[in-house]
Design a protein around this motif. Structure first.
Motif, PDB file in Angstrom:
ATOM      1  N   GLU A 197     109.872  83.996  47.504  1.00 57.68           N
ATOM      2  CA  GLU A 197     109.554  83.007  48.665  1.00 57.68           C
ATOM      3  C   GLU A 197     108.514  82.101  48.248  1.00 57.68           C
ATOM      4  OE1 GLU A 197     108.507  84.496  52.329  1.00 57.68           O
ATOM      5  OE2 GLU A 197     110.207  85.884  52.692  1.00 57.68           O
ATOM      6  N   HIS A 198     107.547  82.875  47.560  1.00 58.00           N
ATOM      7  CA  HIS A 198     106.305  81.881  46.970  1.00 58.00           C
ATOM      8  C   HIS A 198     106.602  80.693  46.315  1.00 58.00           C
ATOM      9  CE1 HIS A 198     102.193  81.078  46.230  1.00 58.00           C
ATOM     10  NE2 HIS A 198     102.634  81.123  45.015  1.00 58.00           N
ATOM     11  N   PHE A 199     107.632  81.084  45.208  1.00 60.55           N
ATOM     12  CA  PHE A 199     107.944  80.173  44.400  1.00 60.55           C
ATOM     13  C   PHE A 199     108.959  78.873  44.675  1.00 60.55           C
ATOM     14  CE2 PHE A 199     105.641  82.915  41.702  1.00 60.55           C
ATOM     15  CZ  PHE A 199     104.664  82.221  41.073  1.00 60.55           C
ATOM     16  N   ASP A 200     109.714  79.550  45.765  1.00 63.29           N
ATOM     17  CA  ASP A 200     110.885  78.747  46.312  1.00 63.29           C
ATOM     18  C   ASP A 200     110.083  77.583  47.507  1.00 63.29           C
ATOM     19  OD1 ASP A 200     112.815  79.999  44.842  1.00 63.29           O
ATOM     20  OD2 ASP A 200     113.532  80.999  46.580  1.00 63.29           O
ATOM     21  N   ASP A 201     109.194  77.978  47.850  1.00 58.03           N
ATOM     22  CA  ASP A 201     108.412  77.578  48.833  1.00 58.03           C
ATOM     23  C   ASP A 201     108.026  76.018  48.375  1.00 58.03           C
ATOM     24  OD1 ASP A 201     106.067  76.271  50.689  1.00 58.03           O
ATOM     25  OD2 ASP A 201     105.772  78.360  50.860  1.00 58.03           O
ATOM     26  N   LYS A 212     105.550  74.208  45.344  1.00 53.99           N
ATOM     27  CA  LYS A 212     106.016  73.193  44.351  1.00 53.99           C
ATOM     28  C   LYS A 212     105.111  71.978  44.497  1.00 53.99           C
ATOM     29  CE  LYS A 212     110.760  74.748  43.785  1.00 53.99           C
ATOM     30  NZ  LYS A 212     111.699  74.944  44.669  1.00 53.99           N
ATOM     31  N   ARG A 213     104.860  71.314  45.696  1.00 55.76           N
ATOM     32  CA  ARG A 213     104.376  70.183  46.023  1.00 55.76           C
ATOM     33  C   ARG A 213     102.742  70.563  45.472  1.00 55.76           C
ATOM     34  NH1 ARG A 213     105.851  68.034  51.612  1.00 55.76           N
ATOM     35  NH2 ARG A 213     103.690  67.150  51.535  1.00 55.76           N
ATOM     36  N   SER A 214     102.196  71.626  45.577  1.00 52.20           N
ATOM     37  CA  SER A 214     100.750  71.493  45.184  1.00 52.20           C
ATOM     38  C   SER A 214     100.614  71.635  43.764  1.00 52.20           C
ATOM     39  CB  SER A 214     100.099  72.827  45.913  1.00 52.20           C
ATOM     40  OG  SER A 214     100.812  74.123  45.893  1.00 52.20           O
ATOM     41  N   GLN A 215     101.739  72.350  42.945  1.00 59.30           N
ATOM     42  CA  GLN A 215     101.630  72.392  41.609  1.00 59.30           C
ATOM     43  C   GLN A 215     101.872  70.740  41.370  1.00 59.30           C
ATOM     44  OE1 GLN A 215     104.718  75.120  41.197  1.00 59.30           O
ATOM     45  NE2 GLN A 215     103.364  76.730  41.229  1.00 59.30           N
ATOM     46  N   GLN A 216     102.684  70.126  41.744  1.00 59.00           N
ATOM     47  CA  GLN A 216     102.748  68.698  41.431  1.00 59.00           C
ATOM     48  C   GLN A 216     101.402  67.861  41.564  1.00 59.00           C
ATOM     49  OE1 GLN A 216     106.109  67.583  43.807  1.00 59.00           O
ATOM     50  NE2 GLN A 216     107.362  68.482  42.346  1.00 59.00           N
ATOM     51  N   ARG A 217     100.928  68.046  42.679  1.00 59.80           N
ATOM     52  CA  ARG A 217      99.785  67.218  43.210  1.00 59.80           C
ATOM     53  C   ARG A 217      98.500  67.906  42.268  1.00 59.80           C
ATOM     54  NH1 ARG A 217     100.272  65.209  48.335  1.00 59.80           N
ATOM     55  NH2 ARG A 217      98.193  64.449  48.105  1.00 59.80           N
ATOM     56  N   ALA A 246      96.009  73.083  51.078  1.00 56.81           N
ATOM     57  CA  ALA A 246      95.646  71.782  51.066  1.00 56.81           C
ATOM     58  C   ALA A 246      96.574  70.921  51.750  1.00 56.81           C
ATOM     59  CB  ALA A 246      95.661  71.192  49.528  1.00 56.81           C
ATOM     60  N   PHE A 247      97.697  71.161  51.856  1.00 54.13           N
ATOM     61  CA  PHE A 247      98.773  70.197  52.828  1.00 54.13           C
ATOM     62  C   PHE A 247      98.417  70.410  54.312  1.00 54.13           C
ATOM     63  CE2 PHE A 247     100.901  70.649  48.951  1.00 54.13           C
ATOM     64  CZ  PHE A 247     101.064  69.497  48.409  1.00 54.13           C
ATOM     65  N   LYS A 248      97.799  71.762  54.623  1.00 59.29           N
ATOM     66  CA  LYS A 248      97.602  71.831  55.972  1.00 59.29           C
ATOM     67  C   LYS A 248      96.545  70.771  56.322  1.00 59.29           C
ATOM     68  CE  LYS A 248      98.350  76.699  55.589  1.00 59.29           C
ATOM     69  NZ  LYS A 248      97.551  78.083  55.730  1.00 59.29           N
ATOM     70  N   LEU A 249      95.468  70.694  55.632  1.00 56.83           N
ATOM     71  CA  LEU A 249      94.297  69.728  55.804  1.00 56.83           C
ATOM     72  C   LEU A 249      94.870  68.359  55.693  1.00 56.83           C
ATOM     73  CD1 LEU A 249      91.435  69.814  56.505  1.00 56.83           C
ATOM     74  CD2 LEU A 249      90.779  69.858  54.231  1.00 56.83           C
ATOM     75  N   GLU A 250      95.709  67.925  54.903  1.00 55.99           N
ATOM     76  CA  GLU A 250      96.045  66.654  54.811  1.00 55.99           C
ATOM     77  C   GLU A 250      96.900  66.233  56.074  1.00 55.99           C
ATOM     78  OE1 GLU A 250      98.711  65.585  51.526  1.00 55.99           O
ATOM     79  OE2 GLU A 250      96.897  65.428  50.295  1.00 55.99           O
ATOM     80  N   GLU A 251      97.779  67.350  56.816  1.00 53.74           N
ATOM     81  CA  GLU A 251      98.513  67.029  57.947  1.00 53.74           C
ATOM     82  C   GLU A 251      97.507  66.933  58.792  1.00 53.74           C
ATOM     83  OE1 GLU A 251     102.064  69.480  58.945  1.00 53.74           O
ATOM     84  OE2 GLU A 251     101.896  70.371  57.005  1.00 53.74           O
ATOM     85  N   ILE A 252      96.538  67.846  59.099  1.00 53.93           N
ATOM     86  CA  ILE A 252      95.516  67.629  59.956  1.00 53.93           C
ATOM     87  C   ILE A 252      94.893  66.136  59.897  1.00 53.93           C
ATOM     88  CG2 ILE A 252      92.976  68.391  60.778  1.00 53.93           C
ATOM     89  CD1 ILE A 252      94.235  71.281  60.100  1.00 53.93           C
ATOM     90  N   GLN A 253      94.414  65.642  58.773  1.00 50.01           N
ATOM     91  CA  GLN A 253      93.910  64.475  58.594  1.00 50.01           C
ATOM     92  C   GLN A 253      94.789  63.185  59.303  1.00 50.01           C
ATOM     93  OE1 GLN A 253      91.225  62.535  58.633  1.00 50.01           O
ATOM     94  NE2 GLN A 253      91.693  60.884  57.600  1.00 50.01           N
ATOM     95  N   ALA A 254      96.131  63.253  58.831  1.00 50.10           N
ATOM     96  CA  ALA A 254      97.192  62.446  58.997  1.00 50.10           C
ATOM     97  C   ALA A 254      97.193  62.186  60.473  1.00 50.10           C
ATOM     98  CB  ALA A 254      98.423  62.720  58.403  1.00 50.10           C
ATOM     99  N   LYS A 255      97.003  63.370  61.188  1.00 49.76           N
ATOM    100  CA  LYS A 255      97.185  63.453  62.616  1.00 49.76           C
ATOM    101  C   LYS A 255      95.824  62.935  63.469  1.00 49.76           C
ATOM    102  CE  LYS A 255      99.366  65.935  66.472  1.00 49.76           C
ATOM    103  NZ  LYS A 255     100.235  64.920  66.880  1.00 49.76           N
ATOM    104  N   PHE A 256      94.804  63.610  62.834  1.00 57.48           N
ATOM    105  CA  PHE A 256      93.606  63.384  64.004  1.00 57.48           C
ATOM    106  C   PHE A 256      92.334  62.642  63.273  1.00 57.48           C
ATOM    107  CE2 PHE A 256      95.537  67.536  64.881  1.00 57.48           C
ATOM    108  CZ  PHE A 256      95.723  67.406  66.248  1.00 57.48           C
ATOM    109  N   LYS A 257      92.596  62.048  62.138  1.00 49.93           N
ATOM    110  CA  LYS A 257      91.580  61.317  61.286  1.00 49.93           C
ATOM    111  C   LYS A 257      90.225  61.835  61.391  1.00 49.93           C
ATOM    112  CE  LYS A 257      94.986  57.836  61.135  1.00 49.93           C
ATOM    113  NZ  LYS A 257      96.000  58.607  60.169  1.00 49.93           N
ATOM    114  N   VAL A 258      90.065  62.995  60.969  1.00 44.21           N
ATOM    115  CA  VAL A 258      88.655  63.765  61.059  1.00 44.21           C
ATOM    116  C   VAL A 258      87.807  63.491  60.170  1.00 44.21           C
ATOM    117  CG1 VAL A 258      89.621  65.920  62.359  1.00 44.21           C
ATOM    118  CG2 VAL A 258      89.821  65.889  59.817  1.00 44.21           C
TER     119      VAL A 258
END
Ligand SMILES: C[S@@+](CC[C@H](N)C(=O)[O-])C[C@H]1O[C@@H](n2cnc3c(N)ncnc32)[C@H](O)[C@@H]1O
Length: 205
Positions: free
Chosen positions: A13-17, A21-26, A33-45
């Motif tokens: 599950e972890h490697f299919d996730d 994959k995206r965190s390895q690419q980035r 990290a993506f959770k905080l990116e999503e929070i920033q996109a929505k709330f501009k903290v």
């Protein structure tokens, strides 16, 4: 299911996730990290933020996002029980946020400097027994809120991971006394089966 079968399934599950994959690419150290990116996109903290404290920062995924979002000369402090590989421009404290010694170390590093954003992705090591895990998680949240009251600038923000369960509603109520707006948010990158949600508190009163 046998232990080896269930851990194989976890690994698959972890490697299919998609987010792994995206965190390895980035080049992110953690999919969180993506959770905080999503929070920033929505709330501009991160808008107009010059000083950030990240509680429960290991392995450093959120600090990497913070680094990308704020000015080069911003103060960024990450704190965790575990050691963290260095990130340029980020100061790390290795210690237990619940201990007086670590708290004093953090306050000494701040040296009276006020903060604009307090992040907390802290989670206690889960034993699987909800009756003990939940109070430990809520205790960390209470300490983080106390820290906000002591160190956040007026209008500052606080983003914290919480687990739904005993004490959750009471804690949101307490946050609403300190902040103008508190929103509960479940990022897409947070696993659906996890009880975790994020409380995004904006505008310290
Ligand atoms: C989900 S991880 C954080 C991931 C991080 N946001 C990232 O993106 O890399 C939760 C962290 O909370 C830390 N933690 C739990 N209890 C803590 C405490 N009392 N003091 C400091 N850190 C703590 C754990 O060591 C763990 O590294």
């Amino acid at each position: 299911m046998s232990r080896s079968k269930s851990s194989n399934q976890w690994l698959k599950e972890h490697f299919d996730d998609e987010f792994v994959k995206r965190s390895q690419q980035r080049g992110y150290r953690a999919r969180s990290a993506f959770k905080l990116e999503e929070i920033q996109a929505k709330f501009k903290v991160f808008d107009q933020v010059d000083a950030v404290v990240d509680l429960g920062a290991a392995p450093g995924g959120w600090c990497q996002v913070v680094k990308n979002q704020v000015d080069d000369n911003a103060l960024i402090i990450g704190l965790d029980l575990l050691p963290i590989e260095p990130i340029e421009g980020v100061e790390f404290i290795e210690g237990d946020f619940t201990s007086d010694e670590t708290y004093i170390q953090l306050m000494t590093l701040l040296n009276g400097h006020k903060i604009d954003l307090v992040l907390s992705d802290m989670a206690p090591n889960l034993s699987g027994v909800n009756a003990t895990d939940q109070p430990r998680a809520m205790y960390l949240a209470e300490l983080a809120l106390d820290f906000c009251q002591q160190t956040l600038n007026p209008n500052g923000h606080h983003v914290i991971k919480l687990f739904q369960g005993e004490g959750f509603d009471g804690h949101i109520k307490n946050m609403k006394q300190v902040f103008n707006q508190v929103t509960i948010y479940k990022p897409k990158s947070s696993r659906a089966r996890s009880r975790e949600v994020y409380a995004v508190a904006q505008g310290k009163k």
